[in-house]
Design a protein around this motif. Structure first.
Motif, PDB file in Angstrom:
ATOM      1  N   VAL A 164      38.483  39.338  41.658  1.00  0.00           N
ATOM      2  CA  VAL A 164      39.871  39.787  41.768  1.00  0.00           C
ATOM      3  C   VAL A 164      40.514  39.822  40.383  1.00  0.00           C
ATOM      4  N   SER A 168      41.910  43.188  38.626  1.00  0.00           N
ATOM      5  CA  SER A 168      43.343  43.271  38.360  1.00  0.00           C
ATOM      6  C   SER A 168      43.625  43.438  36.872  1.00  0.00           C
ATOM      7  N   ILE A 213      38.824  49.221  52.982  1.00  0.00           N
ATOM      8  CA  ILE A 213      38.836  48.102  52.033  1.00  0.00           C
ATOM      9  C   ILE A 213      38.920  48.618  50.602  1.00  0.00           C
ATOM     10  N   LEU A 214      38.136  49.647  50.309  1.00  0.00           N
ATOM     11  CA  LEU A 214      38.104  50.211  48.962  1.00  0.00           C
ATOM     12  C   LEU A 214      39.460  50.772  48.556  1.00  0.00           C
ATOM     13  N   SER A 217      42.239  47.867  48.376  1.00  0.00           N
ATOM     14  CA  SER A 217      42.020  46.754  47.454  1.00  0.00           C
ATOM     15  C   SER A 217      42.882  46.799  46.190  1.00  0.00           C
ATOM     16  N   LEU A 220      46.299  45.336  47.135  1.00  0.00           N
ATOM     17  CA  LEU A 220      46.201  43.916  47.486  1.00  0.00           C
ATOM     18  C   LEU A 220      45.949  43.058  46.254  1.00  0.00           C
ATOM     19  N   VAL A 221      45.073  43.538  45.375  1.00  0.00           N
ATOM     20  CA  VAL A 221      44.758  42.794  44.159  1.00  0.00           C
ATOM     21  C   VAL A 221      45.977  42.688  43.252  1.00  0.00           C
TER      22      VAL A 221
END
Length: 345
Positions: A164, A168, A213-214, A217, A220-221
């Motif tokens: 993560v 990020s 998810i891809l 992400s 979310l990250v």
């Protein structure tokens, strides 16, 4: 000094052997780059001064970085580089051997292998622990998060934070607010995809799940990195300290939450023929500097090099053939907090 690898049933284990006249210095939890509410917490200036002093000590042949040296968890890369510049510059010219044991905040360094073309001044990195043999006495050196219930309960799930962090930081490196625009565009694409496509079988559902998810992400990250300090330090850690007596952070070596998992770990290692009896344990992670001798075994915690409430900071452990010392770097000089003669010396 002799450096080798033990072949065992759990894989290769680094073993460093010092002679009677040689010494080792262990430090941990410097968290270089760590800031909270805009205030730098790591004591990088004091660390640089201490390292300069240690490099001039001819008896010290081994420097042990016992995890969480760089804060590849929540600190920005730019802050880490600025904070680490002076300490790293001091170490770069050193001919002393360095063993870097990865912690939970800097596990991404565990795969790095550095060897000097001069044949000296090498850096060995290990993901979990290593064995230090000093004049026939064996020490186990580990960061300590392996004993923390907060990590053991979730198995290796905590390692996701490293990935993560990398993702990020890659997004944060984009110019201006474009990282948030990219994250919003990705999430918007997912919403459009879910509204326009219907999965007709299990395979299509699985593919749609992976694509979801891809695409989600990045957002979310970004949100997690933005809010993690408030969530972790402001809510979860405080709540966990109240609800979970097994949390290690801030606990002494005598506390059951430390001693029970540690004793289990020691028994499992001592059952390996290539290791045998372990005479001492040196760890960090809890940020509580401590030294004690119980039942013929020495236990030491290196403490930390960050602002740490009421606990002492800028602490370290010095290991010789007959003595182990818990010390503190205070106003430009080395002071002794506590020392213990090794059993049988």
């Amino acid at each position: 000094m002799r450096i080798g690898w033990l072949e065992s049933e759990i894989g290769k284990i680094l073993e460093v052997e010092l002679t009677e006249a040689e010494e080792a210095i262990a430090i941990s939890d410097t968290h270089l780059g760590l800031k909270y509410k805009g205030r730098e917490l790591s004591k990088s200036r004091e660390l640089s001064e201490f390292l300069e002093k240690i490099l001039g000590d001819n008896n010290v042949k081994l420097i042990i970085l016992l995890g969480d040296i760089f804060d590849f968890w929540s600190a920005k890369v730019g802050d880490i580089i600025r904070s680490a510049y002076d300490p790293v510059k001091v170490l770069v010219g050193s001919d002393k051997t360095i063993v870097y044991v990865a912690g939970n905040h800097d596990r991404i360094v565990s795969w790095i292998k550095l060897e000097s073309s001069r044949g000296k001044g090498d850096i060995y990195t290990v993901p979990d622990f290593f064995i230090l043999n000093v004049d026939g006495r064996k020490y186990l050196l580990l960061h300590g998060h392996q004993l923390d219930a907060l990590f053991t309960r979730f198995k290796g799930l905590w390692k996701i934070q490293s990935y993560v962090y990398i993702l990020s930081e890659s997004l944060f490196s984009l110019p201006g607010p474009s990282e948030w625009m990219l994250a919003a565009l990705s999430a918007g694409s997912l919403a459009f995809l879910l509204a326009s496509i219907t999965a007709d079988n299990v395979l299509q559902e699985f593919i749609l799940f992976l694509v979801s998810i891809l695409l989600l992400s990045p957002l979310l990250v970004m949100l997690w990195r933005k809010l993690q300090d408030r969530i972790w330090y402001g809510l979860l850690e405080e709540l966990n300290m109240k609800l979970s007596k097994s949390r290690l952070r801030g606990k002494s070596l005598r506390h059951l939450s430390v001693s029970k998992p540690l004793n289990r770990f020691l028994r499992s290692l001592e059952s390996i023929p290539q290791i045998g009896r372990i005479d001492g344990v040196v760890l960090g992670h809890t940020h509580v500097p401590e030294l004690l001798v119980e039942e013929g075994r020495v236990y030491a915690n290196t403490g930390s090099w960050i602002e740490n409430g009421h606990n002492s900071t800028c602490t370290f452990v010095r290991i010789t053939s007959h003595m182990i010392t818990l010390g503190k770097w205070d106003n430009g000089r080395e002071t002794k907090i506590h020392e213990a003669s090794l059993p049988g010396s």
